[in-house]
Write a protein that holds these residues in place. Structure first.
Motif, mmCIF file in Angstrom:
data_model
loop_
_atom_site.group_PDB
_atom_site.id
_atom_site.type_symbol
_atom_site.label_atom_id
_atom_site.label_comp_id
_atom_site.label_asym_id
_atom_site.label_seq_id
_atom_site.Cartn_x
_atom_site.Cartn_y
_atom_site.Cartn_z
ATOM 1 N N LEU B 41 0.829 -1.207 0.000
ATOM 2 C CA LEU B 41 0.000 0.000 0.000
ATOM 3 C C LEU B 41 0.863 1.257 0.000
ATOM 4 N N LEU B 42 1.865 1.274 0.867
ATOM 5 C CA LEU B 42 2.710 2.461 0.964
ATOM 6 C C LEU B 42 3.556 2.633 -0.298
ATOM 7 N N SER B 43 4.012 1.522 -0.847
ATOM 8 C CA SER B 43 4.820 1.614 -2.069
ATOM 9 C C SER B 43 4.013 2.245 -3.187
ATOM 10 N N ASN B 44 2.768 1.836 -3.296
ATOM 11 C CA ASN B 44 1.940 2.418 -4.344
ATOM 12 C C ASN B 44 1.744 3.908 -4.095
ATOM 13 N N HIS B 45 1.600 4.276 -2.838
ATOM 14 C CA HIS B 45 1.425 5.687 -2.511
ATOM 15 C C HIS B 45 2.663 6.490 -2.930
ATOM 16 N N ILE B 46 3.834 5.931 -2.705
ATOM 17 C CA ILE B 46 5.078 6.627 -3.067
ATOM 18 C C ILE B 46 5.234 6.661 -4.586
ATOM 19 N N GLY B 47 5.045 5.498 -5.199
ATOM 20 C CA GLY B 47 5.001 5.463 -6.666
ATOM 21 C C GLY B 47 6.349 5.544 -7.362
ATOM 22 N N ASP B 48 7.211 6.435 -6.947
ATOM 23 C CA ASP B 48 8.475 6.677 -7.644
ATOM 24 C C ASP B 48 9.456 5.513 -7.411
ATOM 25 N N LEU B 49 9.796 4.826 -8.498
ATOM 26 C CA LEU B 49 10.615 3.619 -8.370
ATOM 27 C C LEU B 49 12.000 3.925 -7.797
ATOM 28 N N ALA B 50 12.560 5.072 -8.168
ATOM 29 C CA ALA B 50 13.897 5.415 -7.672
ATOM 30 C C ALA B 50 13.865 5.554 -6.146
ATOM 31 N N VAL B 51 12.822 6.194 -5.639
ATOM 32 C CA VAL B 51 12.694 6.380 -4.195
ATOM 33 C C VAL B 51 12.514 5.021 -3.516
ATOM 34 N N LEU B 52 11.675 4.189 -4.119
ATOM 35 C CA LEU B 52 11.431 2.869 -3.537
ATOM 36 C C LEU B 52 12.711 2.036 -3.511
ATOM 37 N N ARG B 53 13.476 2.129 -4.595
ATOM 38 C CA ARG B 53 14.723 1.356 -4.638
ATOM 39 C C ARG B 53 15.706 1.846 -3.582
ATOM 40 N N GLU B 54 15.712 3.155 -3.363
ATOM 41 C CA GLU B 54 16.596 3.705 -2.340
ATOM 42 C C GLU B 54 16.182 3.145 -0.968
ATOM 43 N N ALA B 55 14.891 3.152 -0.713
ATOM 44 C CA ALA B 55 14.397 2.629 0.565
ATOM 45 C C ALA B 55 14.748 1.150 0.711
ATOM 46 N N LEU B 56 14.559 0.395 -0.374
ATOM 47 C CA LEU B 56 14.877 -1.038 -0.328
ATOM 48 C C LEU B 56 16.354 -1.248 -0.034
ATOM 49 N N ALA B 57 17.195 -0.430 -0.672
ATOM 50 C CA ALA B 57 18.640 -0.587 -0.486
ATOM 51 C C ALA B 57 19.033 -0.290 0.956
ATOM 52 N N ILE B 58 18.475 0.783 1.513
ATOM 53 C CA ILE B 58 18.824 1.133 2.899
ATOM 54 C C ILE B 58 18.325 0.039 3.848
ATOM 55 N N ALA B 59 17.098 -0.415 3.601
ATOM 56 C CA ALA B 59 16.525 -1.449 4.467
ATOM 57 C C ALA B 59 17.372 -2.711 4.411
ATOM 58 N N ARG B 60 17.780 -3.074 3.199
ATOM 59 C CA ARG B 60 18.552 -4.289 3.009
ATOM 60 C C ARG B 60 19.946 -4.174 3.616
ATOM 61 N N ALA B 61 20.582 -3.008 3.426
ATOM 62 C CA ALA B 61 21.942 -2.816 3.930
ATOM 63 C C ALA B 61 21.957 -3.018 5.447
ATOM 64 N N GLY B 62 20.957 -2.470 6.129
ATOM 65 C CA GLY B 62 20.894 -2.617 7.574
ATOM 66 C C GLY B 62 20.843 -4.074 7.994
ATOM 67 N N VAL B 63 20.107 -4.876 7.229
ATOM 68 C CA VAL B 63 19.974 -6.301 7.556
ATOM 69 C C VAL B 63 21.281 -7.034 7.297
ATOM 70 N N ASP B 64 21.912 -6.734 6.140
ATOM 71 C CA ASP B 64 23.190 -7.370 5.823
ATOM 72 C C ASP B 64 24.231 -7.050 6.894
ATOM 73 N N ASP B 65 24.262 -5.778 7.357
ATOM 74 C CA ASP B 65 25.245 -5.364 8.368
ATOM 75 C C ASP B 65 25.084 -6.181 9.643
ATOM 76 N N ARG B 66 23.823 -6.365 9.998
ATOM 77 C CA ARG B 66 23.568 -7.093 11.232
ATOM 78 C C ARG B 66 24.058 -8.522 11.145
ATOM 79 N N SER B 67 23.820 -9.166 9.994
ATOM 80 C CA SER B 67 24.238 -10.563 9.928
ATOM 81 C C SER B 67 25.754 -10.658 9.922
ATOM 82 N N GLU B 68 26.426 -9.660 9.321
ATOM 83 C CA GLU B 68 27.882 -9.665 9.378
ATOM 84 C C GLU B 68 28.356 -9.485 10.824
ATOM 85 N N GLY B 69 27.564 -8.760 11.607
ATOM 86 C CA GLY B 69 27.913 -8.500 12.996
ATOM 87 C C GLY B 69 27.781 -9.728 13.891
ATOM 88 N N GLY B 70 27.444 -10.876 13.331
ATOM 89 C CA GLY B 70 27.447 -12.089 14.117
ATOM 90 C C GLY B 70 26.076 -12.579 14.531
#
Ligand SMILES: Cc1cc2nc3c(=O)[nH]c(=O)nc-3n(C[C@H](O)[C@H](O)[C@H](O)COP(=O)(O)OP(=O)(O)OC[C@H]3O[C@@H](n4cnc5c(N)ncnc54)[C@H](O)[C@@H]3O)c2cc1C
Lengths: 570, 73
Positions: B41-70
């Motif tokens: 729902l929120l993604s559709n509200h935002i609409g702009d793919l570049a913005v969504l990709r940025e959000a996805l990248a930040i969200a994903r990076a945080g998760v990857d960092d955590r798993s590297e942290g042990g």
């Protein structure tokens, strides 16, 4: 199994080569495989005046249930080849698609076409009927030779041509050809003989494909179920074909045993559960498939050219296999005919490779996305899939995310080396590289379809100026300069204008302005269309040098001469 | 447009409570579905793919960092 269809059986004729009666000069083109793509190539090349020899290891048309949906662009190509009518007349037109999730309708779509096009978005027809119609057309043209039960068992090439080794019941023989088009399908033997890599992905899923004959009162619609009560956790597709035959695809999952699943005692209860009642039906065909997406790195290997499933394979979601293969033929044949005629350098064929590799990638991307939606690859992708289907019921935005196969649309070759970039602004999606739109026009005092009039050669299309005098003067001059390399059309707004222009060019009447609107044309706008009806270039005003340059580009001629044989290759 | 990561919620505490309340009484499977619906729902509200990709990248990076942290991935 019962059947509504009797496959033809074509006679094997002992090849003269086996008795020393070989042909003196090499064949211009040998086509390996008489599937839809080989047949499209054979018809197209015959229409372009090229003699072809078709070799097929079988003696009939496609067996069982394979392609069923043919898209608008494919139908337009079949029209140009002269076999669109039997396909559309026999085929089933459908517009409504319904998507069900569990026990409810998630949403429905309507392919209601924009009016003013000859062909609908899709028709459904069994592949064997398609092939019969194409074969009939090829035989009617009379010039091509088809050899049944002649299997290609080896191939080698040198600078001058290709040697094809052929196996028959009576022994083996060799043929020589200037070019070979390998249309021998997904298991292409020619590909193996050349040692080419067949790269891609196999989807870990299995599908049961059944053709069912019944006097059903199911409407003529495409029904797709995600996780229905009668087939939990999997998908099911129901499509109508000709002759009261319905095609049902059951997703089975990777662990299913194909041999067990194919047994009628296992198939019939599945169908029974789907129908939900005890109406009579007959099973006509059952098979179990795994789907894959693969392609060759290049489609052009010296004098051996790959087309159709031999070059690229997609999963069937979105109906892109035969559709894209017939579009390969459309793209290739005019180029090959010019090269064989010495009118263009062999390097023109490079554009076939680039354009159709681009199309294959687009098709693989689309069908992979559909497959991933239908068969989610992780628990979370399943969650999102179900959330999309859930939301689709009440929220239109989510319907756009449901992917049970995307409509097969032709590729717009935006970066094609054959196109001339726009120097003016045009609205719409019909960019250089895209196929020409269709429109109802009048020609020779009769209503005609635009796409029916053009193709097979380059077309220069001038939208008439406000003053008939200006148009006549311009067309005269245009004919003097370009008539040898392109056919010239004038698009007039009234019958009277067309009459006055008819003496100088082919004049069509675009009374309702539909053609002009689809071309975003103003008075004096000029389009150059390729022999495959794709846009090559367009201008707001005629400039002879610009048109000459664009024509040379289409024909792959790099220097100043028109004569391809003297030109340098790009 | 770029993704706004500067504070943009007028009533952050109210929003946060609403988010948690929305999950009240749901089991993990239902909560996962709710989250998925919300993202869509929120993604559709935002609409702009570049913005969504940025959000996805930040969200994903945080998760990857955590798993590297042990932590368990
Ligand atoms: C279940 C299913 C559903 C599909 N649905 C659709 C759809 O709805 N729409 C769509 O567009 N496509 C669909 N397809 C894909 C479509 O069937 C293929 O893309 C199409 O048949 C490809 O045509 P082709 O001419 O390249 O190859 P083929 O049809 O495979 O023809 C190859 C020919 O070459 C011959 N041959 C093979 N080896 C040799 C040899 N060594 N020597 C001589 N001859 C040889 C074979 O006998 C055959 O006649 C579907 C496919 C499947 C399996």
């Amino acid at each position: 199994m019962a059947t509504t269809y009797r496959a033809p059986s074509f006679d094997y004729v002992r090849p003269p080569e086996l008795d020393g009666g070989a042909r003196g000069s090499p064949h211009p083109v040998i086509i390996v495989g008489a599937g839809p793509v080989g047949l499209a190539c054979a018809i197209d090349l015959t229409l372009q005046g090229v003699d072809v020899l078709v070799l097929d290891d079988n003696n009939t048309v496609s067996t069982g249930s394979r392609a069923i949906c043919y898209a608008k662009r494919t139908l337009e190509i079949l029209d140009r080849l002269g076999c669109g009518d039997p396909v559309v007349d026999r085929g089933i037109g459908w517009r409504i698609g319904k998507v069900f999730h569990r026990d409810r309708l998630a949403y429905q779509f309507d392919l209601l076409p924009e009016s003013g096009h000859r062909r609908p978005a899709f028709v459904n027809l069994q592949q064997y009927h398609l092939e019969e119609a194409m074969l009939e057309r090829l035989l009617e043209l009379g010039r091509a030779e088809v050899r049944w039960r002649n299997r290609v068992c080896g191939i080698s090439q040198d600078a001058d041509g290709v040697t094809v080794r052929v196996a028959t019941a009576d022994g083996e023989y060799d043929l020589r050809a200037a070019y070979v088009i390998a249309c021998d399908g997904a298991r292409s033997a020619v590909r193996d003989f050349l040692g080419l890599e067949w790269k891609g992905q196999v989807f870990r899923d299995r599908f049961l494909i059944a053709d069912v004959h019944m006097q059903g009162d199911f409407p003529t619609e495409r029904w797709f179920w995600f996780d229905p009560p009668f087939h939990r956790n999997q998908s099911v597709l129901l499509h109508r074909q000709a002759d009261d035959v319905w095609r049902i695809d059951f997703q089975l999952g990777w662990d299913a045993d194909p041999e067990e699943e194919k047994k009628p005692e296992n198939v019939i209860p599945r169908i029974r559960a789907m129908l939900g009642d005890d109406r009579p039906f007959e099973l006509q065909w059952v098979s179990v498939y795994t789907f894959q997406c693969r392609r060759l790195d290049r489609f052009l290997h010296g004098r051996v050219i790959f087309a159709g499933d031999a070059a690229h394979q997609v999963s069937p979601f979105g109906a892109r296999g035969a559709n894209s293969g017939i579009q390969d033929a459309d793209n290739l044949c005019w180029k090959l005919a010019r090269v064989l005629g010495g009118k263009s350098p062999p390097s023109l064929l490079e554009s076939y490779d680039r354009e159709r590799v681009e199309a294959a990638d687009e098709n693989i991307l689309n069908s992979t996305r559909a497959t991933d939606f239908i068969t989610p690859k992780s628990a979370m992708s399943r969650v999102f899939r179900d959330a999309v289907l859930d939301l689709a019921r009440d929220h239109p935005f989510a319907r756009r995310l449901v992917n049970s196969g995307r409509l097969s649309l032709p590729t717009s070759h935006r970066d094609s080396a054959l196109s001339t970039p726009d120097s003016a602004t045009f609205a719409g999606t019909m960019v250089p590289g895209a196929p020409s739109a269709d429109a109802p026009v009048r020609y020779g005092g009769r209503p005609r379809w635009w796409l029916d009039l053009i193709g097979g050669r380059c077309e220069l299309v001038l939208f008439a100026h406000d003053s008939a005098q200006t148009t006549v003067a311009e067309v005269r001059e245009m004919s003097r300069q370009h008539a040898e390399t392109a056919r010239i059309w004038v698009v007039a707004r009234t019958e009277a204008d067309a009459d006055s222009l008819g003496a100088v060019a082919n004049a069509v009447v675009d009374a309702d302005g539909i053609l002009a609107q689809r071309f975003d044309a103003k008075p004096g706008t000029l389009y150059l269309l390729r022999p495959d009806q794709h846009v090559a270039a367009r201008w707001r005003a005629w400039k002879p040098a610009a048109v000459e340059g664009a024509l040379r580009r289409v024909y792959g001629i790099e220097d100043d001469t028109h004569d391809g044989t003297q030109s340098r290759a790009a | 447009m770029t993704l706004t990561t500067a504070p943009n919620l007028a009533q952050p505490d109210d929003f946060y409570q609403s988010l948690i309340d929305a999950h009240a009484g749901l089991d993990d499977g239902q909560s996962t579905l709710l989250n998925a619906r919300l993202v869509l729902l929120l993604s559709n509200h935002i609409g702009d793919l570049a913005v969504l990709r940025e959000a996805l990248a930040i969200a994903r990076a945080g998760v990857d960092d955590r798993s590297e942290g042990g932590l368990d991935p």
